[in-house]
Design a protein around this motif. Sequence first.
Motif, PDB file in Angstrom:
ATOM      1  N   PHE A  15      -3.256   0.563  -4.832  1.00  0.00           N
ATOM      2  CA  PHE A  15      -3.138  -0.687  -4.086  1.00  0.00           C
ATOM      3  C   PHE A  15      -2.070  -1.588  -4.709  1.00  0.00           C
ATOM      4  CE2 PHE A  15      -4.437  -5.120  -3.390  1.00  0.00           C
ATOM      5  CZ  PHE A  15      -4.437  -5.156  -1.999  1.00  0.00           C
ATOM      6  N   ILE A  16      -2.071  -1.682  -6.042  1.00  0.00           N
ATOM      7  CA  ILE A  16      -1.061  -2.491  -6.734  1.00  0.00           C
ATOM      8  C   ILE A  16       0.331  -1.927  -6.495  1.00  0.00           C
ATOM      9  CG2 ILE A  16      -0.241  -3.210  -9.010  1.00  0.00           C
ATOM     10  CD1 ILE A  16      -3.146  -3.302  -9.902  1.00  0.00           C
ATOM     11  N   LEU A  17       0.468  -0.607  -6.604  1.00  0.00           N
ATOM     12  CA  LEU A  17       1.767   0.023  -6.380  1.00  0.00           C
ATOM     13  C   LEU A  17       2.258  -0.190  -4.950  1.00  0.00           C
ATOM     14  CD1 LEU A  17       4.036   1.830  -7.436  1.00  0.00           C
ATOM     15  CD2 LEU A  17       2.666   3.817  -6.782  1.00  0.00           C
ATOM     16  N   ALA A  18       1.349  -0.118  -3.998  1.00  0.00           N
ATOM     17  CA  ALA A  18       1.740  -0.297  -2.599  1.00  0.00           C
ATOM     18  C   ALA A  18       2.259  -1.709  -2.355  1.00  0.00           C
ATOM     19  CB  ALA A  18       0.557   0.018  -1.688  1.00  0.00           C
ATOM     20  N   LEU A  19       1.527  -2.725  -2.828  1.00  0.00           N
ATOM     21  CA  LEU A  19       1.961  -4.100  -2.596  1.00  0.00           C
ATOM     22  C   LEU A  19       3.223  -4.432  -3.388  1.00  0.00           C
ATOM     23  CD1 LEU A  19      -0.884  -4.366  -1.274  1.00  0.00           C
ATOM     24  CD2 LEU A  19      -0.909  -6.702  -2.168  1.00  0.00           C
ATOM     25  N   ALA A  20       3.369  -3.844  -4.572  1.00  0.00           N
ATOM     26  CA  ALA A  20       4.576  -4.087  -5.361  1.00  0.00           C
ATOM     27  C   ALA A  20       5.809  -3.473  -4.727  1.00  0.00           C
ATOM     28  CB  ALA A  20       4.395  -3.534  -6.774  1.00  0.00           C
ATOM     29  N   SER A  21       5.607  -2.499  -3.844  1.00  0.00           N
ATOM     30  CA  SER A  21       6.734  -1.806  -3.201  1.00  0.00           C
ATOM     31  C   SER A  21       7.040  -2.344  -1.818  1.00  0.00           C
ATOM     32  CB  SER A  21       6.432  -0.298  -3.112  1.00  0.00           C
ATOM     33  OG  SER A  21       6.125   0.234  -4.381  1.00  0.00           O
ATOM     34  N   GLN A  22       6.256  -3.294  -1.331  1.00  0.00           N
ATOM     35  CA  GLN A  22       6.465  -3.835   0.009  1.00  0.00           C
ATOM     36  C   GLN A  22       7.385  -5.058  -0.034  1.00  0.00           C
ATOM     37  OE1 GLN A  22       2.525  -4.689   1.425  1.00  0.00           O
ATOM     38  NE2 GLN A  22       1.887  -2.543   1.470  1.00  0.00           N
ATOM     39  N   ASP A  23       7.924  -5.405   1.108  1.00  0.00           N
ATOM     40  CA  ASP A  23       8.702  -6.631   1.182  1.00  0.00           C
ATOM     41  C   ASP A  23       7.765  -7.830   1.309  1.00  0.00           C
ATOM     42  OD1 ASP A  23       7.784  -6.548   3.772  1.00  0.00           O
ATOM     43  OD2 ASP A  23       9.709  -6.016   4.651  1.00  0.00           O
ATOM     44  N   ARG A  24       8.349  -9.019   1.376  1.00  0.00           N
ATOM     45  CA  ARG A  24       7.540 -10.239   1.346  1.00  0.00           C
ATOM     46  C   ARG A  24       6.620 -10.358   2.557  1.00  0.00           C
ATOM     47  NH1 ARG A  24       9.856 -16.422   0.571  1.00  0.00           N
ATOM     48  NH2 ARG A  24       7.865 -17.499   0.815  1.00  0.00           N
ATOM     49  N   VAL A  25       7.131 -10.038   3.727  1.00  0.00           N
ATOM     50  CA  VAL A  25       6.344 -10.193   4.948  1.00  0.00           C
ATOM     51  C   VAL A  25       5.156  -9.235   4.953  1.00  0.00           C
ATOM     52  CG1 VAL A  25       6.398 -10.024   7.462  1.00  0.00           C
ATOM     53  CG2 VAL A  25       8.369 -10.977   6.225  1.00  0.00           C
ATOM     54  N   GLN A  26       5.392  -7.982   4.602  1.00  0.00           N
ATOM     55  CA  GLN A  26       4.306  -7.002   4.637  1.00  0.00           C
ATOM     56  C   GLN A  26       3.290  -7.256   3.543  1.00  0.00           C
ATOM     57  OE1 GLN A  26       5.640  -2.978   4.248  1.00  0.00           O
ATOM     58  NE2 GLN A  26       3.633  -2.078   4.721  1.00  0.00           N
ATOM     59  N   SER A  27       3.747  -7.668   2.370  1.00  0.00           N
ATOM     60  CA  SER A  27       2.818  -7.901   1.257  1.00  0.00           C
ATOM     61  C   SER A  27       1.904  -9.086   1.521  1.00  0.00           C
ATOM     62  CB  SER A  27       3.598  -8.120  -0.044  1.00  0.00           C
ATOM     63  OG  SER A  27       4.388  -9.303   0.029  1.00  0.00           O
ATOM     64  N   ASN A  28       2.351 -10.065   2.311  1.00  0.00           N
ATOM     65  CA  ASN A  28       1.506 -11.219   2.623  1.00  0.00           C
ATOM     66  C   ASN A  28       0.278 -10.831   3.440  1.00  0.00           C
ATOM     67  OD1 ASN A  28       3.145 -12.978   1.253  1.00  0.00           O
ATOM     68  ND2 ASN A  28       4.292 -13.623   3.059  1.00  0.00           N
ATOM     69  N   GLU A  29       0.335  -9.668   4.075  1.00  0.00           N
ATOM     70  CA  GLU A  29      -0.824  -9.192   4.825  1.00  0.00           C
ATOM     71  C   GLU A  29      -1.907  -8.612   3.920  1.00  0.00           C
ATOM     72  OE1 GLU A  29       0.730  -6.350   7.515  1.00  0.00           O
ATOM     73  OE2 GLU A  29       2.009  -7.786   8.602  1.00  0.00           O
ATOM     74  N   LEU A  30      -1.547  -8.318   2.647  1.00  0.00           N
ATOM     75  CA  LEU A  30      -2.463  -7.721   1.673  1.00  0.00           C
ATOM     76  C   LEU A  30      -3.141  -6.467   2.250  1.00  0.00           C
ATOM     77  CD1 LEU A  30      -4.159 -10.885   0.103  1.00  0.00           C
ATOM     78  CD2 LEU A  30      -2.343  -9.469  -0.873  1.00  0.00           C
ATOM     79  N   SER A  31      -2.354  -5.651   2.897  1.00  0.00           N
ATOM     80  CA  SER A  31      -2.876  -4.442   3.522  1.00  0.00           C
ATOM     81  C   SER A  31      -2.509  -3.227   2.678  1.00  0.00           C
ATOM     82  CB  SER A  31      -2.310  -4.274   4.932  1.00  0.00           C
ATOM     83  OG  SER A  31      -0.894  -4.175   4.895  1.00  0.00           O
ATOM     84  N   PHE A  32      -3.431  -2.278   2.621  1.00  0.00           N
ATOM     85  CA  PHE A  32      -3.198  -1.040   1.872  1.00  0.00           C
ATOM     86  C   PHE A  32      -2.454  -0.068   2.792  1.00  0.00           C
ATOM     87  CE2 PHE A  32      -5.456   2.065  -1.230  1.00  0.00           C
ATOM     88  CZ  PHE A  32      -4.208   2.474  -1.676  1.00  0.00           C
ATOM     89  N   SER A  33      -1.142  -0.292   2.925  1.00  0.00           N
ATOM     90  CA  SER A  33      -0.344   0.507   3.845  1.00  0.00           C
ATOM     91  C   SER A  33       0.950   0.932   3.174  1.00  0.00           C
ATOM     92  CB  SER A  33      -0.031  -0.280   5.120  1.00  0.00           C
ATOM     93  OG  SER A  33       0.653  -1.482   4.803  1.00  0.00           O
ATOM     94  N   TRP A  34       1.596   1.917   3.755  1.00  0.00           N
ATOM     95  CA  TRP A  34       2.840   2.439   3.191  1.00  0.00           C
ATOM     96  C   TRP A  34       3.956   1.386   3.315  1.00  0.00           C
ATOM     97  CZ3 TRP A  34       3.954   6.346   0.142  1.00  0.00           C
ATOM     98  CH2 TRP A  34       5.283   6.712  -0.037  1.00  0.00           C
ATOM     99  N   PRO A  35       4.726   1.177   2.240  1.00  0.00           N
ATOM    100  CA  PRO A  35       5.781   0.153   2.276  1.00  0.00           C
ATOM    101  C   PRO A  35       6.838   0.464   3.334  1.00  0.00           C
ATOM    102  CG  PRO A  35       5.336   0.863   0.026  1.00  0.00           C
ATOM    103  CD  PRO A  35       4.611   1.811   0.916  1.00  0.00           C
ATOM    104  N   ARG A  36       7.242  -0.578   4.068  1.00  0.00           N
ATOM    105  CA  ARG A  36       8.285  -0.448   5.076  1.00  0.00           C
ATOM    106  C   ARG A  36       9.224  -1.656   4.960  1.00  0.00           C
ATOM    107  NH1 ARG A  36       3.527  -0.375   7.758  1.00  0.00           N
ATOM    108  NH2 ARG A  36       4.086  -2.364   8.700  1.00  0.00           N
ATOM    109  N   PRO A  37      10.330  -1.557   4.208  1.00  0.00           N
ATOM    110  CA  PRO A  37      10.832  -0.403   3.449  1.00  0.00           C
ATOM    111  C   PRO A  37      10.281  -0.392   2.020  1.00  0.00           C
ATOM    112  CG  PRO A  37      12.439  -2.155   3.428  1.00  0.00           C
ATOM    113  CD  PRO A  37      11.296  -2.659   4.261  1.00  0.00           C
ATOM    114  N   PHE A  38      10.676   0.624   1.239  1.00  0.00           N
ATOM    115  CA  PHE A  38      10.249   0.759  -0.156  1.00  0.00           C
ATOM    116  C   PHE A  38      11.221  -0.030  -1.031  1.00  0.00           C
ATOM    117  CE2 PHE A  38       9.825   2.764  -4.287  1.00  0.00           C
ATOM    118  CZ  PHE A  38       8.456   2.949  -4.396  1.00  0.00           C
TER     119      PHE A  38
END
Length: 275
Positions: free
Chosen positions: A27-50
């Motif tokens: 979960f930490i790795l996923a959020l650390a690899s997401q951009d600002r908009v996607q990380s604000n959702e706090l979702s356990f999803s694949w980074p788009r982009p990495f």
Amino acid sequence: MRNTRGVVIGGAAIVFTAIFFLVPFAFILALASQDRVQSNELSFSWPRPFVLLQNIEQAFSARDYLMVIAFINSVILTVVSVAALVFLSAMVAYVWQRRAGRLGNVVGLLVLAGLIVPPAIVPTIWVLQGVGLFKTMPGLILVEIAYGLPFCILLFRAFIAGVPRELDEAAVVDGANPLQVFFRVIFPVLRSVMITVITLQSVLIYNDFQNPLYFLPGTQNATIQTTLLNYQDRFTSQYNLLFATILLVMIPPLIMFIFFNRKIVAGMAAGSVKG
């Protein structure tokens, strides 16, 4: 049938434990690899982009070297505290194990009291203020040493119990004084349990959040863990930067555990058998 059931239960326990520890890391790795908009959702999803490397670079550039200073403070705190714990606990354990009687009983009571009695925050702050060490790195180092001594002493004592007394007697016959007996004969034999103490206490002190928060408040001497707290408000809307920094903070203890995990188990097992 029993062996098969034991294998199945053991395998299930290993899988459950692995999932229990790996899911938060993922979960930490996923959020650390997401951009600002996607990380604000706090979702356990694949980074788009990495964008992990970009987040790390941006987090450090935004902190004006405060994280570097905090890392240096954490390293100083860990190295000095662990070094003092190794030498002090080994010497106390040697005296406690070799000298039965009133002295050994007193040491044993103090060690057990240190394990049983919960730490008192406010009286400790009063003591540190009285000696002028509150909000200073030496004061926090003394607190870490005091909290870690009982456990380390017990580990060393259990291991020293398996060291033959003939080694001490032979060194005394050769003309060695008590300090020479300990440092030249006993201390080198404690290598395996020493690695166990160093690894466990290094990870514990490096990741300690409570003691620096209480006994070293402020940003001037902040450690890594308290620095993350100080920057949490600043990066409230930028979870990608916050989790990228958390990921970096996790790397040193993770590397230490990977390289020394077998020696940790071996040192604790040897002490438990010999004690």
